[in-house]
Design an enzyme around this catalytic site. Sequence first.
Site, PDB file in Angstrom:
ATOM      1  N   GLY A   1     -24.071   7.999 -14.236  1.00 40.54           N
ATOM      2  CA  GLY A   1     -23.792   9.300 -14.851  1.00 40.54           C
ATOM      3  C   GLY A   1     -24.559   9.551 -16.136  1.00 40.54           C
ATOM      4  O   GLY A   1     -24.279  10.497 -16.860  1.00 40.54           O
TER       5      GLY A   1
ATOM      6  N   HIS B   1     -15.112   0.155  -8.149  1.00 39.29           N
ATOM      7  CA  HIS B   1     -16.078   0.969  -8.891  1.00 39.29           C
ATOM      8  C   HIS B   1     -15.926   0.691 -10.387  1.00 39.29           C
ATOM      9  O   HIS B   1     -14.808   0.444 -10.866  1.00 39.29           O
ATOM     10  CB  HIS B   1     -15.850   2.452  -8.603  1.00 39.29           C
ATOM     11  CG  HIS B   1     -16.937   3.305  -9.167  1.00 39.29           C
ATOM     12  ND1 HIS B   1     -16.926   3.720 -10.479  1.00 39.29           N
ATOM     13  CD2 HIS B   1     -18.076   3.779  -8.617  1.00 39.29           C
ATOM     14  CE1 HIS B   1     -18.023   4.425 -10.707  1.00 39.29           C
ATOM     15  NE2 HIS B   1     -18.738   4.473  -9.602  1.00 39.29           N
TER      16      HIS B   1
ATOM     17  N   GLU C   1     -15.772   2.544 -12.864  1.00 38.61           N
ATOM     18  CA  GLU C   1     -14.797   3.404 -13.562  1.00 38.61           C
ATOM     19  C   GLU C   1     -13.373   2.903 -13.330  1.00 38.61           C
ATOM     20  O   GLU C   1     -12.517   3.006 -14.215  1.00 38.61           O
ATOM     21  CB  GLU C   1     -14.969   4.865 -13.112  1.00 38.61           C
ATOM     22  CG  GLU C   1     -16.232   5.477 -13.724  1.00 38.61           C
ATOM     23  CD  GLU C   1     -16.919   6.518 -12.869  1.00 38.61           C
ATOM     24  OE1 GLU C   1     -16.297   7.077 -11.951  1.00 38.61           O
ATOM     25  OE2 GLU C   1     -18.114   6.770 -13.126  1.00 38.61           O
TER      26      GLU C   1
ATOM     27  N   GLU D   1     -24.395  -1.314  -9.021  1.00 40.88           N
ATOM     28  CA  GLU D   1     -24.434  -0.166  -9.920  1.00 40.88           C
ATOM     29  C   GLU D   1     -24.426  -0.641 -11.373  1.00 40.88           C
ATOM     30  O   GLU D   1     -23.361  -0.955 -11.916  1.00 40.88           O
ATOM     31  CB  GLU D   1     -23.223   0.729  -9.686  1.00 40.88           C
ATOM     32  CG  GLU D   1     -23.126   1.278  -8.287  1.00 40.88           C
ATOM     33  CD  GLU D   1     -22.288   2.544  -8.245  1.00 40.88           C
ATOM     34  OE1 GLU D   1     -22.825   3.575  -7.836  1.00 40.88           O
ATOM     35  OE2 GLU D   1     -21.111   2.500  -8.649  1.00 40.88           O
TER      36      GLU D   1
ATOM     37  N   ASN E   1     -20.292   9.564  -3.768  1.00 41.58           N
ATOM     38  CA  ASN E   1     -19.036   9.258  -4.448  1.00 41.58           C
ATOM     39  C   ASN E   1     -18.682  10.492  -5.264  1.00 41.58           C
ATOM     40  O   ASN E   1     -19.229  10.712  -6.332  1.00 41.58           O
ATOM     41  CB  ASN E   1     -19.224   8.027  -5.360  1.00 41.58           C
ATOM     42  CG  ASN E   1     -17.999   7.762  -6.222  1.00 41.58           C
ATOM     43  OD1 ASN E   1     -16.932   8.340  -5.986  1.00 41.58           O
ATOM     44  ND2 ASN E   1     -18.141   6.897  -7.216  1.00 41.58           N
ATOM     45  N   TRP E   2     -17.790  11.276  -4.702  1.00 37.44           N
ATOM     46  CA  TRP E   2     -17.466  12.561  -5.350  1.00 37.44           C
ATOM     47  C   TRP E   2     -16.640  12.375  -6.621  1.00 37.44           C
ATOM     48  O   TRP E   2     -16.467  13.304  -7.389  1.00 37.44           O
ATOM     49  CB  TRP E   2     -16.702  13.455  -4.383  1.00 37.44           C
ATOM     50  CG  TRP E   2     -17.524  14.050  -3.279  1.00 37.44           C
ATOM     51  CD1 TRP E   2     -18.835  13.764  -2.967  1.00 37.44           C
ATOM     52  CD2 TRP E   2     -17.098  15.051  -2.339  1.00 37.44           C
ATOM     53  NE1 TRP E   2     -19.238  14.520  -1.896  1.00 37.44           N
ATOM     54  CE2 TRP E   2     -18.198  15.320  -1.492  1.00 37.44           C
ATOM     55  CE3 TRP E   2     -15.898  15.732  -2.128  1.00 37.44           C
ATOM     56  CZ2 TRP E   2     -18.120  16.259  -0.449  1.00 37.44           C
ATOM     57  CZ3 TRP E   2     -15.813  16.658  -1.098  1.00 37.44           C
ATOM     58  CH2 TRP E   2     -16.918  16.924  -0.269  1.00 37.44           C
ATOM     59  N   LYS E   3     -16.091  11.175  -6.821  1.00 35.28           N
ATOM     60  CA  LYS E   3     -15.216  10.908  -7.968  1.00 35.28           C
ATOM     61  C   LYS E   3     -14.075  11.941  -7.990  1.00 35.28           C
ATOM     62  O   LYS E   3     -13.628  12.360  -6.927  1.00 35.28           O
ATOM     63  CB  LYS E   3     -16.028  10.890  -9.260  1.00 35.28           C
ATOM     64  CG  LYS E   3     -17.250   9.973  -9.130  1.00 35.28           C
ATOM     65  CD  LYS E   3     -17.930   9.639 -10.420  1.00 35.28           C
ATOM     66  CE  LYS E   3     -19.103   8.712 -10.126  1.00 35.28           C
ATOM     67  NZ  LYS E   3     -19.732   8.178 -11.323  1.00 35.28           N
TER      68      LYS E   3
ATOM     69  N   GLY F   1     -23.150  12.090  -9.229  1.00 32.46           N
ATOM     70  CA  GLY F   1     -23.493  13.467  -9.598  1.00 32.46           C
ATOM     71  C   GLY F   1     -24.295  14.230  -8.557  1.00 32.46           C
ATOM     72  O   GLY F   1     -23.953  15.367  -8.205  1.00 32.46           O
TER      73      GLY F   1
ATOM     74  N   SER G   1     -27.300   7.115 -11.205  1.00 34.21           N
ATOM     75  CA  SER G   1     -28.265   8.206 -11.388  1.00 34.21           C
ATOM     76  C   SER G   1     -29.353   8.223 -10.310  1.00 34.21           C
ATOM     77  O   SER G   1     -30.493   8.586 -10.579  1.00 34.21           O
ATOM     78  CB  SER G   1     -28.895   8.155 -12.782  1.00 34.21           C
ATOM     79  OG  SER G   1     -27.888   8.303 -13.776  1.00 34.21           O
TER      80      SER G   1
HETATM   81  P1  PGA Z   1     -24.075   8.715 -10.606  1.00 35.19           P
HETATM   82  O1  PGA Z   1     -22.801   7.858 -10.145  1.00 35.19           O
HETATM   83  O2  PGA Z   1     -24.941   8.875  -9.408  1.00 35.19           O
HETATM   84  O3  PGA Z   1     -23.504  10.007 -11.110  1.00 35.19           O
HETATM   85  O4  PGA Z   1     -24.750   7.919 -11.678  1.00 35.19           O
HETATM   86  C1  PGA Z   1     -22.932   6.785  -9.254  1.00 35.19           C
HETATM   87  C2  PGA Z   1     -21.588   6.142  -9.050  1.00 35.19           C
HETATM   88  O5  PGA Z   1     -20.820   6.046 -10.022  1.00 35.19           O
HETATM   89  O6  PGA Z   1     -21.246   5.700  -7.940  1.00 35.19           O
END
Ligand code: PGA
Length: 257
Positions: free
Chosen positions: A179, A101, A103, A173, A16-18, A241, A219
């Site tokens: 993150g 997600h 976010e 998640e 997930n490159w966001k 990340g 993470s």
């Molecule tokens: P992260 O993000 O690996 O940076 O914790 C995971 C995600 O939000 O899908």
Amino acid sequence: MSTASTPTRTPVIAGNWKMNNTVKETETLLKELIPLVEGASAAVVVCVPFTDIKRAAQLTKRTNIAVGAQNVAWADKGAFTGEISADMLKEAGAKYVIIGHSERRQYFGETDVTVNKRLKQALSKGLTAIVCVGETLLEREGGITEQVVKAQIEGGFKDITAAQTKKVIVAYEPVWAIGTGKTASAKDAQDTIAFIRGVLKKRFGAVSGEKLRIQYGGSMNAQNVDELMAQPDIDGGLIGGASLKAADFARIVKFKA
Ligand code: PGA
């Protein structure tokens, strides 16, 4: 682990490159990544910003990497400023889409109701949906993790049929692990994911529930992937990340379980 009586679930590792990587940066990262993940036994997906989808799809055309988006509109077309339709995603080359997600839930008002609308649209257009669920730190500390993820599944999957779940992946998640560098312990991740599988089995029947792939996200990295992937109900990862560095993401894709 799958046994003679349970179907095999092909692991799926999705980046997930966001909101990272311009088209130029996408080219650099994918050119590095493609040879590193060649021959992987897991399915490999990169969920990229809308503007990168077309170029990412071109670059990965004859490779084992599929391209996904990070959101999809619930409507076919029309007056929805800022939204991107499933047809647009498909035309650009996306096969997968992340829905709900944390976010999106936290910053953009996404709810189980909107997740459900987007999921219906994604499935009706033949996209594979990665549906995210997970509790906040407050909810975990309050001891209501199971209640929270159950409500997210029930709301998100309203009116979805067992047959449709063939094109669904669930990503568990925990919000506090995203993150932050704090990963859920392999045991905690397994326990919650086994609980989620139980909810899915009740909702869609034992066979579909057993076939559904459930990822862990939060993470996940090159150091903890093997232990997480060794858990019986964890079928992959949604990686933020660590998906932005080719070598790290490739190591995750080639996990040793
Ligand atoms: P992260 O993000 O690996 O940076 O914790 C995971 C995600 O939000 O899908």
